[in-house]
Design an enzyme around this catalytic site. Structure first.
Site, PDB file in Angstrom:
ATOM      1  N   TYR A   1       1.738  12.233  15.034  1.00  0.00           N
ATOM      2  CA  TYR A   1       2.358  11.276  14.108  1.00  0.00           C
ATOM      3  C   TYR A   1       3.133  10.208  14.876  1.00  0.00           C
ATOM      4  O   TYR A   1       3.002   9.012  14.610  1.00  0.00           O
ATOM      5  CB  TYR A   1       3.294  12.017  13.155  1.00  0.00           C
TER       6      TYR A   1
ATOM      7  N   THR B   1       0.850  -1.185   0.000  1.00  0.00           N
ATOM      8  CA  THR B   1       0.000   0.000   0.000  1.00  0.00           C
ATOM      9  C   THR B   1       0.893   1.245   0.000  1.00  0.00           C
ATOM     10  O   THR B   1       1.997   1.233   0.527  1.00  0.00           O
ATOM     11  CB  THR B   1      -0.945   0.038   1.206  1.00  0.00           C
ATOM     12  N   GLY B   2       0.384   2.311  -0.618  1.00  0.00           N
ATOM     13  CA  GLY B   2       1.214   3.506  -0.742  1.00  0.00           C
ATOM     14  C   GLY B   2       2.428   3.241  -1.603  1.00  0.00           C
ATOM     15  O   GLY B   2       3.542   3.639  -1.261  1.00  0.00           O
ATOM     16  N   GLY B   3       2.221   2.595  -2.743  1.00  0.00           N
ATOM     17  CA  GLY B   3       3.342   2.157  -3.566  1.00  0.00           C
ATOM     18  C   GLY B   3       3.672   3.064  -4.734  1.00  0.00           C
ATOM     19  O   GLY B   3       4.394   2.656  -5.642  1.00  0.00           O
ATOM     20  N   THR B   4       3.178   4.310  -4.723  1.00  0.00           N
ATOM     21  CA  THR B   4       3.363   5.174  -5.886  1.00  0.00           C
ATOM     22  C   THR B   4       4.540   6.128  -5.766  1.00  0.00           C
ATOM     23  O   THR B   4       4.904   6.774  -6.757  1.00  0.00           O
ATOM     24  CB  THR B   4       2.088   5.998  -6.154  1.00  0.00           C
TER      25      THR B   4
ATOM     26  N   GLY C   1       8.266   7.348  -3.101  1.00  0.00           N
ATOM     27  CA  GLY C   1       9.092   7.168  -1.915  1.00  0.00           C
ATOM     28  C   GLY C   1       9.446   5.722  -1.612  1.00  0.00           C
ATOM     29  O   GLY C   1       9.832   4.943  -2.488  1.00  0.00           O
ATOM     30  N   ILE C   2       9.301   5.363  -0.345  1.00  0.00           N
ATOM     31  CA  ILE C   2       9.663   4.030   0.128  1.00  0.00           C
ATOM     32  C   ILE C   2       8.834   2.952  -0.555  1.00  0.00           C
ATOM     33  O   ILE C   2       9.360   1.906  -0.948  1.00  0.00           O
ATOM     34  CB  ILE C   2       9.495   3.960   1.658  1.00  0.00           C
TER      35      ILE C   2
END
Length: 242
Positions: free
Chosen positions: A149, A12-15, A17-18
């Site tokens: 955060y 997830t969040g693979g578009t 950065g990390i």
């Protein structure tokens, strides 16, 4: 043969950065990778950049219906061997200035999103699968105006402790990957004076790179870490250790 040959991975969040760096590395190591992102164009661009066996599924991890749609797509592969719950966000706000909207935005993505990303994957998780959650050095270091955060990432750490015990009969390993300050688009959006102050505390004297975190994710995803579960692995240039 790659270390992840024939494996099915969800990031997830693979578009950017990390997440993007990890998706590239996992694909290079032989995995079929599913990535998610909220913005369709950015998702399409990432799929092209990764190349190879990769599929993009648009969605927001804080929206449970989007997670259901993700796993309906992944179901065609029949299983998940690696689940990297990486999607997250961070914003600075002092204790005095933080609003309910700020709190909810961070906890909805970082905590609720990570929890249900894993819960809804359970029927597809293979025996002996690897779950990786993205934590942060902020969970163990006090940073002014970054407490919401940091608290969200501390919750991530406790999820893994519980799941290590809860999923042991299925031989599913759960670990946290906790980066320090990394040069990503998300970090670039933060106040540069705040980032510079944090970076000045890193013993190695520099910011990290996304591919350095991706290599650690590969270790936790592969059989190289077959006797590793319940840990928090810091990729932080030593910041959490001093």
């Amino acid at each position: 043969m790659g270390k992840l040959q024939g494996k099915v991975a969800v990031i997830t969040g693979g578009t950017e950065g990390i997440g993007l760096a990890t998706a590239k590395l996992f694909a290079e190591e032989g995995a079929h990778v599913f990535i998610t992102g909220r913005r369709q164009k950015q998702l399409d661009d990432a799929v092209k950049e990764i190349g190879g066996a990769v599929s993009g599924v648009q969605g927001d991890v804080a929206e449970l219906a989007d997670l259901d749609r993700l796993y309906e797509t992944v179901k065609a592969k029949g299983r998940i061997d690696i689940l990297f719950a990486n999607a997250g966000l961070g914003e600075f706000a002092s204790l005095e200035e933080a609003t309910e909207a700020h709190f909810d935005k961070i906890f909805n993505v970082n905590v609720k999103g990570a929890f249900f990303t894993v819960q809804k994957a359970l029927p597809l998780l293979n025996e002996g699968a690897s779950i990786i959650l993205t934590g942060s050095v902020a969970s163990v270091k006090g940073t002014a105006a970054f407490s919401v955060y940091g608290a969200s990432k501390a919750a991530i750490r406790n999820f893994v402790r519980g799941w290590t015990v809860e999923l042991k009969d299925r031989r599913i390993r759960s670990n946290v990957l906790s980066p320090g300050p990394i040069e990503t688009p998300l970090v670039a959006m933060q106040p540069q004076d705040a980032i510079a102050k944090i970076a000045s505390t890193i013993p190695m004297g520099r910011m990290g790179q996304p591919d350095e975190v991706a290599k650690a994710a590969l270790f936790l995803a592969s059989d190289d870490s077959s006797f590793v579960t319940g840990i928090e692995l810091f990729i932080d240039g030593g910041r959490a250790q001093i």
